[in-house]
Design a protein around this motif. Structure first.
Motif, PDB file in Angstrom:
ATOM      1  N   ARG A   1      -1.399   4.161  -1.400  1.00  0.00           N
ATOM      2  CA  ARG A   1      -2.806   3.952  -1.228  1.00  0.00           C
ATOM      3  C   ARG A   1      -3.377   3.169   0.245  1.00  0.00           C
ATOM      4  N   ASN A   2      -4.482   2.944   0.716  1.00  0.00           N
ATOM      5  CA  ASN A   2      -4.510   2.508   2.154  1.00  0.00           C
ATOM      6  C   ASN A   2      -5.563   1.616   2.030  1.00  0.00           C
ATOM      7  N   ASN A   3      -6.140   0.999   2.895  1.00  0.00           N
ATOM      8  CA  ASN A   3      -7.265  -0.128   2.937  1.00  0.00           C
ATOM      9  C   ASN A   3      -8.509   0.607   2.974  1.00  0.00           C
TER      10      ASN A   3
ATOM     11  N   ASN B   1       0.946  -1.299   0.109  1.00  0.00           N
ATOM     12  CA  ASN B   1      -0.022  -0.131  -0.081  1.00  0.00           C
ATOM     13  C   ASN B   1       1.110   1.416  -0.064  1.00  0.00           C
TER      14      ASN B   1
ATOM     15  N   GLY C   1      -2.474   6.993   0.662  1.00  0.00           N
ATOM     16  CA  GLY C   1      -1.825   6.249   1.528  1.00  0.00           C
ATOM     17  C   GLY C   1      -1.379   7.262   2.624  1.00  0.00           C
TER      18      GLY C   1
END
Length: 104
Positions: A53-55, A48, A67
């Motif tokens: 990016r993140n979850n 990520n 992120g």
């Protein structure tokens, strides 16, 4: 309510962080799995970070959010990748050339 967009400088720093982590990891001959094992950070989190990016999901688009690595994560990555943490977070530090390893 409109979603807040991060400032351009922040977005650039996050993008560069991912590029730097990936470039350093590859220059040090590590896979994401190896870096995850040596730092205790989940491989998914390293992926990520590298892909900015993140979850979480953006409610409007359904795509992953940008992120945002925690400070302790940045220090763990810097230590294992053998660089000063400022290299990772300072957008004025270019990705190339890859810094030499600092003392361990």
């Amino acid at each position: 309510m409109p979603s807040r967009q991060p400032p351009d400088a922040y977005a650039q720093a996050v993008r560069l962080l991912g590029e730097k982590v990936r470039a350093l990891r590859e220059a040090r001959g590590l896979t994401q799995e190896q870096l995850a094992h040596s730092t205790g950070i989940a491989r998914n989190q390293i992926q990520n970070i590298e892909h900015n990016r993140n979850n979480s999901k953006d409610s409007a688009t359904g795509r992953p959010g940008p992120g945002n690595a925690r400070l302790d994560t940045l220090f763990l990555l810097a230590q294992e990748l053998q660089v000063d943490v400022t290299y990772l977070v300072d957008p004025r530090c270019p990705v190339d050339p890859i810094p030499e390893s600092v003392g361990r």
